[in-house]
Design an enzyme around this catalytic site. Sequence first.
Site, PDB file in Angstrom:
ATOM      1  N   HIS A 389      10.522   5.338   1.893  1.00  0.00           N
ATOM      2  CA  HIS A 389       9.390   6.208   2.218  1.00  0.00           C
ATOM      3  C   HIS A 389       8.069   5.425   2.100  1.00  0.00           C
ATOM      4  O   HIS A 389       7.290   5.348   3.047  1.00  0.00           O
ATOM      5  CB  HIS A 389       9.396   7.410   1.267  1.00  0.00           C
ATOM      6  CG  HIS A 389       8.262   8.369   1.484  1.00  0.00           C
ATOM      7  ND1 HIS A 389       8.411   9.574   2.128  1.00  0.00           N
ATOM      8  CD2 HIS A 389       6.946   8.292   1.159  1.00  0.00           C
ATOM      9  CE1 HIS A 389       7.247  10.188   2.190  1.00  0.00           C
ATOM     10  NE2 HIS A 389       6.333   9.435   1.598  1.00  0.00           N
ATOM     11  N   GLU A 390       7.858   4.823   0.944  1.00  0.00           N
ATOM     12  CA  GLU A 390       6.601   4.095   0.728  1.00  0.00           C
ATOM     13  C   GLU A 390       6.505   2.865   1.629  1.00  0.00           C
ATOM     14  O   GLU A 390       5.416   2.486   2.056  1.00  0.00           O
ATOM     15  CB  GLU A 390       6.452   3.696  -0.742  1.00  0.00           C
ATOM     16  CG  GLU A 390       6.369   4.878  -1.709  1.00  0.00           C
ATOM     17  CD  GLU A 390       5.309   5.926  -1.335  1.00  0.00           C
ATOM     18  OE1 GLU A 390       4.311   5.565  -0.691  1.00  0.00           O
ATOM     19  OE2 GLU A 390       5.518   7.104  -1.670  1.00  0.00           O
ATOM     20  N   HIS A 393       4.993   3.779   4.869  1.00  0.00           N
ATOM     21  CA  HIS A 393       3.526   3.771   4.800  1.00  0.00           C
ATOM     22  C   HIS A 393       2.995   2.336   4.838  1.00  0.00           C
ATOM     23  O   HIS A 393       2.025   2.032   5.514  1.00  0.00           O
ATOM     24  CB  HIS A 393       3.049   4.415   3.500  1.00  0.00           C
ATOM     25  CG  HIS A 393       3.306   5.883   3.411  1.00  0.00           C
ATOM     26  ND1 HIS A 393       3.059   6.737   4.453  1.00  0.00           N
ATOM     27  CD2 HIS A 393       3.774   6.656   2.390  1.00  0.00           C
ATOM     28  CE1 HIS A 393       3.368   7.976   4.083  1.00  0.00           C
ATOM     29  NE2 HIS A 393       3.810   7.953   2.838  1.00  0.00           N
ATOM     30  N   HIS A 396       3.096   0.839   8.210  1.00  0.00           N
ATOM     31  CA  HIS A 396       2.067   1.480   9.026  1.00  0.00           C
ATOM     32  C   HIS A 396       0.710   0.801   8.757  1.00  0.00           C
ATOM     33  O   HIS A 396      -0.021   0.448   9.677  1.00  0.00           O
ATOM     34  CB  HIS A 396       2.023   2.963   8.638  1.00  0.00           C
ATOM     35  CG  HIS A 396       1.323   3.860   9.611  1.00  0.00           C
ATOM     36  ND1 HIS A 396       1.212   5.205   9.399  1.00  0.00           N
ATOM     37  CD2 HIS A 396       0.691   3.620  10.784  1.00  0.00           C
ATOM     38  CE1 HIS A 396       0.549   5.759  10.405  1.00  0.00           C
ATOM     39  NE2 HIS A 396       0.214   4.811  11.260  1.00  0.00           N
TER      40      HIS A 396
END
Length: 595
Positions: A389-390, A393, A396
């Site tokens: 999940h992290e 980010h 991104h």
Amino acid sequence: MTVTYQSREDVPEKEKWRFEDVYASAADWEKDYQYIESMLPKLKQFDGSINDGASLYQYLSQKEEVSSKFNLVYVYGMLQADVDTRDPNAQSLVDRAKQLAVKMSAASSFFMPFLLSLEENTLKGYIKQEPKLEYFEQDLLDAFRYKEHVLTKEKEEILSQLGEALSAPSHTYSMINNADIKFGDVTNEEGMKVELTRGMYSKLIEDEDRDKRKEAYKAYYKPYLQLKNSIASTLAANIKTNVTLARLRNYPSALEKGLFGDKVPREVYENLITATKANIAPLHRYTQLRKEKLGLEELRQYDLNVPLVKGVKLEISYDEAYDTLLQALTPLGKEYAAALKSFKDSRYIDVRETPGKRSGAYNLGVYDVHPFVLLNHHDDLDSMFTMIHEFGHAMHSYYSSKHQPRISAGYSIFVAEVASTVNEVLLIHYLLNKETNEQIRKHLLNHFIDQFRGTFFTQVMFAEFEKITHEMAEAGTPLNVEAFNKIYESLFRQYNGEIVVFDDEVKYGWSRIPHFYRPFYVYKYATGFASAIHIAEKLLSGDQEIKTSYLEFLKSGGSDYPLELLKKTGVDLTTSEPIDHALSRFDQLVTEFSK
Ligand SMILES: [Zn+2]
């Protein structure tokens, strides 16, 4: 067993951030600090003297330079404070940075009212005079949207000076929640009583032993119940501040103020809640299924997180998890995987849980440096999902920094949760495909369903809680422990069904949610989740077009409004289609699992 560390010094270097990536020394930090301070009077001198394209450009470029240095000054303190919230040196860096932020915003508070006092034609004339202003054009035009919501120069200055005071409720809650709170005791593996930590809680609440779950649950809620009046007061103050600011700034409601920055229409928020509640039956079915599978007379809140497939305990070390998720992300291409692989050796990730470390996990992309990922890693499936999940980010941030100029590299939270959730969905599919053991497959399916519940349904419930409490404050209805309890309990029943037998703790759920101090934020987890389901399913089908458009989306940072950016990947959130699709997917998952 997860390696545990009693002190940060014991953690291997390669699993800790390198603060030198931001500043080689504290002296360098100080140098930038002093520089920013010396620049503030110069910024203020522009007040009243911007009268053509050249002077407008000069101001904006100097402001950008100061802001980008300030970002480093702030981040350097914050990262250090987050790995040990008790560290007085780090805390003082953060405090000084915050003081500087207040001065900085005071020095530049003249600008917005000035800008908005201009006629649009005058501004366009300036841009014509000075071609270099093109770089700032989109931001300038975005700012024009705020014309109705910006106050007079004097009022803006007052609000700016009150900045620190207005954020006090949120700051106080954060200190209670991260530094002061003492959880109750639980029994450890050796039969000794030890104080519960958040990291332990997330494991214990999934323990197959019901007594252990119950003990952890009671220990976890204990301080929140003890502090209920203080916390109700910080939350009520935070909500009332939002409502007052919305009113002062001429918004129809606090909700609309919350959605304005992303240019999200109120209907998107309301549709999300309405569509979810209209399709809540599969979640109730799942709760019922949970009660049956666990063979319980009474299903309680502390039974809602335990995996339903017994005896499956996946122990996955940090290194193993890293390798697995690189494999899982192959639908995103080689370049994506190679970049992510390099994050590990480059020490972009602070891996371990240590005393005083900020709980949870996050990514912080720093334009001039690199992404910083904070974890509190345990060797289990949940931690692997948190990692991916992290990392979503972080990638991104990495792509946006690489492909966007500074001004448009920052992406909104709205699109951020898409990047993280696409990765999670890819991981679950990868694991389900690879696994041949039926028990483990069932366990993974169950994990996905629980993830869905936590990231989608629970967030919609929180979003509704925020909507109701802000509307109450707008109507002048008092907000206190009893009011919060009543709303929370009612929502919990509506979403989870009447099957759950209530302990006293349930209704205090509002007191432990840090996100409530960032109003109208959590709904983005749900819209992000629904969008991600759509994108990931297409990626898995081998659609090359979506691979290209999705990577473009990651590279586009904040170059447009979120709903527009998402439309390029085929997701249109102004319709309820993505939400309905996600809900029907959940229905299928529950059906598949119940077989
Ligand atoms: Zn996230």
